[in-house]
Motif scaffolding. Structure first.
Motif, PDB file in Angstrom:
ATOM      1  N   ASN A 332     -23.065  15.123  59.078  1.00 56.44           N
ATOM      2  CA  ASN A 332     -23.246  14.625  57.715  1.00 56.44           C
ATOM      3  C   ASN A 332     -24.709  14.279  57.511  1.00 56.44           C
ATOM      4  O   ASN A 332     -25.499  14.228  58.466  1.00 56.44           O
ATOM      5  CB  ASN A 332     -22.350  13.401  57.463  1.00 56.44           C
ATOM      6  CG  ASN A 332     -22.811  12.191  58.255  1.00 56.44           C
ATOM      7  OD1 ASN A 332     -23.653  11.423  57.797  1.00 56.44           O
ATOM      8  ND2 ASN A 332     -22.265  12.011  59.462  1.00 56.44           N
ATOM      9  N   ASP A 333     -25.090  14.040  56.251  1.00 52.26           N
ATOM     10  CA  ASP A 333     -26.485  13.736  55.922  1.00 52.26           C
ATOM     11  C   ASP A 333     -26.694  12.261  55.615  1.00 52.26           C
ATOM     12  O   ASP A 333     -27.715  11.884  55.024  1.00 52.26           O
ATOM     13  CB  ASP A 333     -26.942  14.585  54.734  1.00 52.26           C
ATOM     14  CG  ASP A 333     -26.147  14.284  53.462  1.00 52.26           C
ATOM     15  OD1 ASP A 333     -25.060  13.689  53.573  1.00 52.26           O
ATOM     16  OD2 ASP A 333     -26.616  14.661  52.372  1.00 52.26           O
ATOM     17  N   GLY A 334     -25.759  11.405  55.996  1.00 52.60           N
ATOM     18  CA  GLY A 334     -25.898   9.980  55.722  1.00 52.60           C
ATOM     19  C   GLY A 334     -26.982   9.329  56.557  1.00 52.60           C
ATOM     20  O   GLY A 334     -27.274   9.757  57.670  1.00 52.60           O
ATOM     21  N   ARG A 335     -27.570   8.276  56.025  1.00 51.87           N
ATOM     22  CA  ARG A 335     -28.621   7.543  56.738  1.00 51.87           C
ATOM     23  C   ARG A 335     -28.218   6.100  57.011  1.00 51.87           C
ATOM     24  O   ARG A 335     -29.058   5.259  57.282  1.00 51.87           O
ATOM     25  CB  ARG A 335     -29.932   7.574  55.938  1.00 51.87           C
ATOM     26  CG  ARG A 335     -30.418   9.001  55.698  1.00 51.87           C
ATOM     27  CD  ARG A 335     -31.767   9.014  55.006  1.00 51.87           C
ATOM     28  NE  ARG A 335     -32.200  10.378  54.752  1.00 51.87           N
ATOM     29  CZ  ARG A 335     -32.817  11.145  55.655  1.00 51.87           C
ATOM     30  NH1 ARG A 335     -33.049  10.669  56.861  1.00 51.87           N
ATOM     31  NH2 ARG A 335     -33.175  12.379  55.348  1.00 51.87           N
ATOM     32  N   HIS A 363     -21.318  14.319  72.554  1.00 53.06           N
ATOM     33  CA  HIS A 363     -22.634  13.844  72.108  1.00 53.06           C
ATOM     34  C   HIS A 363     -22.488  13.242  70.725  1.00 53.06           C
ATOM     35  O   HIS A 363     -21.876  13.838  69.834  1.00 53.06           O
ATOM     36  CB  HIS A 363     -23.643  14.991  72.064  1.00 53.06           C
ATOM     37  CG  HIS A 363     -24.869  14.664  71.254  1.00 53.06           C
ATOM     38  ND1 HIS A 363     -25.858  13.804  71.697  1.00 53.06           N
ATOM     39  CD2 HIS A 363     -25.255  15.068  70.002  1.00 53.06           C
ATOM     40  CE1 HIS A 363     -26.792  13.693  70.774  1.00 53.06           C
ATOM     41  NE2 HIS A 363     -26.455  14.446  69.744  1.00 53.06           N
ATOM     42  N   ALA A 364     -23.063  12.071  70.533  1.00 51.84           N
ATOM     43  CA  ALA A 364     -23.091  11.430  69.214  1.00 51.84           C
ATOM     44  C   ALA A 364     -24.477  10.863  69.004  1.00 51.84           C
ATOM     45  O   ALA A 364     -24.962  10.080  69.825  1.00 51.84           O
ATOM     46  CB  ALA A 364     -22.031  10.335  69.119  1.00 51.84           C
ATOM     47  N   GLY A 365     -25.126  11.256  67.917  1.00 50.99           N
ATOM     48  CA  GLY A 365     -26.472  10.768  67.676  1.00 50.99           C
ATOM     49  C   GLY A 365     -27.053  11.309  66.389  1.00 50.99           C
ATOM     50  O   GLY A 365     -26.409  12.065  65.646  1.00 50.99           O
ATOM     51  N   ALA A 366     -28.291  10.889  66.127  1.00 50.99           N
ATOM     52  CA  ALA A 366     -28.974  11.305  64.909  1.00 50.99           C
ATOM     53  C   ALA A 366     -29.406  12.765  65.008  1.00 50.99           C
ATOM     54  O   ALA A 366     -29.695  13.274  66.094  1.00 50.99           O
ATOM     55  CB  ALA A 366     -30.185  10.408  64.663  1.00 50.99           C
ATOM     56  N   ARG A 367     -29.422  13.423  63.867  1.00 49.13           N
ATOM     57  CA  ARG A 367     -29.884  14.807  63.800  1.00 49.13           C
ATOM     58  C   ARG A 367     -31.375  14.838  63.487  1.00 49.13           C
ATOM     59  O   ARG A 367     -31.880  13.977  62.748  1.00 49.13           O
ATOM     60  CB  ARG A 367     -29.112  15.558  62.715  1.00 49.13           C
ATOM     61  CG  ARG A 367     -27.615  15.548  62.910  1.00 49.13           C
ATOM     62  CD  ARG A 367     -26.908  16.030  61.664  1.00 49.13           C
ATOM     63  NE  ARG A 367     -27.264  17.419  61.346  1.00 49.13           N
ATOM     64  CZ  ARG A 367     -27.029  17.975  60.180  1.00 49.13           C
ATOM     65  NH1 ARG A 367     -26.461  17.264  59.206  1.00 49.13           N
ATOM     66  NH2 ARG A 367     -27.352  19.233  59.959  1.00 49.13           N
ATOM     67  N   PRO A 368     -32.115  15.805  64.025  1.00 50.94           N
ATOM     68  CA  PRO A 368     -33.565  15.868  63.753  1.00 50.94           C
ATOM     69  C   PRO A 368     -33.885  15.979  62.275  1.00 50.94           C
ATOM     70  O   PRO A 368     -34.870  15.418  61.788  1.00 50.94           O
ATOM     71  CB  PRO A 368     -34.003  17.127  64.516  1.00 50.94           C
ATOM     72  CG  PRO A 368     -32.973  17.315  65.574  1.00 50.94           C
ATOM     73  CD  PRO A 368     -31.690  16.834  64.979  1.00 50.94           C
ATOM     74  N   GLY A 370     -32.183  14.733  59.882  1.00 49.88           N
ATOM     75  CA  GLY A 370     -31.600  13.605  59.171  1.00 49.88           C
ATOM     76  C   GLY A 370     -30.094  13.641  59.197  1.00 49.88           C
ATOM     77  O   GLY A 370     -29.483  14.709  59.275  1.00 49.88           O
ATOM     78  N   GLY A 371     -29.477  12.478  59.132  1.00 51.35           N
ATOM     79  CA  GLY A 371     -28.022  12.404  59.199  1.00 51.35           C
ATOM     80  C   GLY A 371     -27.542  12.139  60.611  1.00 51.35           C
ATOM     81  O   GLY A 371     -28.295  11.698  61.484  1.00 51.35           O
ATOM     82  N   TRP A 372     -26.281  12.409  60.830  1.00 49.35           N
ATOM     83  CA  TRP A 372     -25.628  12.052  62.094  1.00 49.35           C
ATOM     84  C   TRP A 372     -24.682  13.170  62.484  1.00 49.35           C
ATOM     85  O   TRP A 372     -24.181  13.897  61.624  1.00 49.35           O
ATOM     86  CB  TRP A 372     -24.855  10.746  61.912  1.00 49.35           C
ATOM     87  CG  TRP A 372     -24.432  10.104  63.199  1.00 49.35           C
ATOM     88  CD1 TRP A 372     -23.225  10.253  63.820  1.00 49.35           C
ATOM     89  CD2 TRP A 372     -25.187   9.216  64.018  1.00 49.35           C
ATOM     90  NE1 TRP A 372     -23.192   9.519  64.978  1.00 49.35           N
ATOM     91  CE2 TRP A 372     -24.381   8.866  65.135  1.00 49.35           C
ATOM     92  CE3 TRP A 372     -26.471   8.684  63.940  1.00 49.35           C
ATOM     93  CZ2 TRP A 372     -24.814   8.015  66.129  1.00 49.35           C
ATOM     94  CZ3 TRP A 372     -26.889   7.823  64.935  1.00 49.35           C
ATOM     95  CH2 TRP A 372     -26.066   7.498  66.015  1.00 49.35           C
TER      96      TRP A 372
END
Length: 383
Positions: A332-335, A363-368, A370-372
């Motif tokens: 998703n693109d949430g911040r 794996h769970a983490g932020a995307r380069p 943006g988002g998660w």
């Protein structure tokens, strides 16, 4: 933090070294250096704590009193006091229960009699304030120890719950496959008892179906039985349901058998923000335990999006072949802005337990960009 403290202590002790007047002062600086080395050391805490407390106590009683060696003027004493207080915190926080009391008493005694290095009167006046500082240090250590213990219990509970869920899934999957074996065996017996002549090809088809169902049952068992043994070892009792009951046949009638229909329903029902499901054309049917684990990954990821990413504008759920397994991804693109609902914080811990039990990785983490994202790779049995 450890590096910053070590740099500050090293600079302070270097200045103390410049004010040394003879061997007694040099010994006090070296003693303070040893105590602060115990603070910044990454090795086993026990030998460092015993060495720091013993050397400080010995120096006060036999070498460092103002009456004997006149060492009260060196400021390294303050670095030694600060170092001992931090060692007390680390001891109460980290050390094993069977040794924490003895080592804390040693460090506390070394700290409380340290003012005797100035004079007897100074020792009497400063013992009470040092006692208060010692009590605060012990309190901080006990608080940190309680926080770690509470977190450990929460992680253990999350893992136990996931193991119980896996125990129920194993029961259902095996029951599903064995039911197929029984039905096909009954069909073969009925055909034989009815006197109908079966051709070799018909018999081969019947026994092939029984063999396939048996192989699938064994595969499900092999992929989960190791985890269930761990659950038996940790909990000391058979896997039980939420009310303490061992899963029974009654529960299997209402539980999914592992297809992707429930996953589609889950994604279709997630509307804020809208979620889109993408299944690779070459995905094919999935083993029940893999399909159910994929559903759990998506369910936990969507739950976290609803709790922590209310500002997301889209959610993409995808399943595709990846190497020798299947990749389940929720992006998703949430911040993280917007509402934040209460959360135990251990949903991903239990999910990682399930994925690891199947031989996969999570794996769970932020995307380069943006988002998660939450990405799990679940291995597939060899065909």
């Amino acid at each position: 933090m450890r590096i910053a403290y070590g740099g500050f202590a090293a600079l302070f002790l270097l200045l103390c070294l410049l004010s040394v007047n003879g061997v007694p002062d040099l010994w006090m600086v070296m003693l303070a250096t040893t105590v602060n080395a115990a603070v910044v050391s990454r090795g086993p805490l026990l030998p460092w704590a015993i060495a720091a407390g013993s050397l400080s106590l010995f120096s006060t009683l036999f070498l460092g009193t103002a009456v004997v060696l006149d060492t009260g003027g060196n400021p390294s004493l303050f670095a030694e006091i600060g170092g001992l207080l931090i060692v007390v915190v680390r001891t109460v926080w980290r050390m094993a229960r069977d040794r924490v009391v003895q080592v804390t008493v040693l460090l506390g005694a070394a700290l409380l009699i340290m003012p005797l290095r100035w004079s007897l009167i100074t020792g009497v006046l400063f013992t009470a304030p040092l006692g208060v500082l010692l009590a605060v240090a012990i309190g901080i250590g006990l608080y940190l120890r309680a926080v770690d213990a509470r977190r450990s219990r929460s992680v253990t509970a999350a893992r136990r719950d996931e193991r119980l869920e896996l125990a129920r899934d194993l029961h259902d999957f095996v029951a599903h496959h064995v039911t197929g074996i029984v039905v096909q065996a009954q069909a073969a017996r009925f055909a034989a008892s009815s006197g109908a002549v079966q051709s070799p090809d018909q018999l081969d088809t019947m026994f092939g179906g029984i063999e396939k169902a048996g192989t699938e049952a064994l595969t499900s068992m092999r992929r989960m039985v190791g985890l269930l043994r761990d659950a038996q070892h940790v909990d000391g009792a058979p896997a039980a349901g939420p009310q303490g009951d061992v899963p029974s046949d009654r529960g299997s009638a209402t539980r999914p058998v592992g297809d992707l229909d429930r996953l589609r329903e889950l994604v279709d029902g997630f509307a804020h923000p809208p979620a889109v499901l993408s299944l690779a054309p070459d995905l094919g049917p999935l083993p029940p335990e893999v399909a159910t684990s994929a559903q759990r990954v998506v369910q936990e990821a969507l739950t976290n999006i609803r709790k922590h990413a209310a500002d997301a504008t889209y959610v993409r759920v995808s399943l595709a072949r990846f190497g020798g397994g299947v990749e389940v991804a929720v992006r998703n693109d949430g911040r993280g802005r917007g509402r934040r609902l209460p959360s135990s914080g251990f949903g991903l811990t239990g999910l990682a337990e399930r994925v690891t039990a199947l031989g996969g990785r999570l794996h769970a983490g932020a995307r380069p960009e943006g988002g998660w994202e939450v990405v799990a790779v679940l291995p597939l049995p060899e065909s």
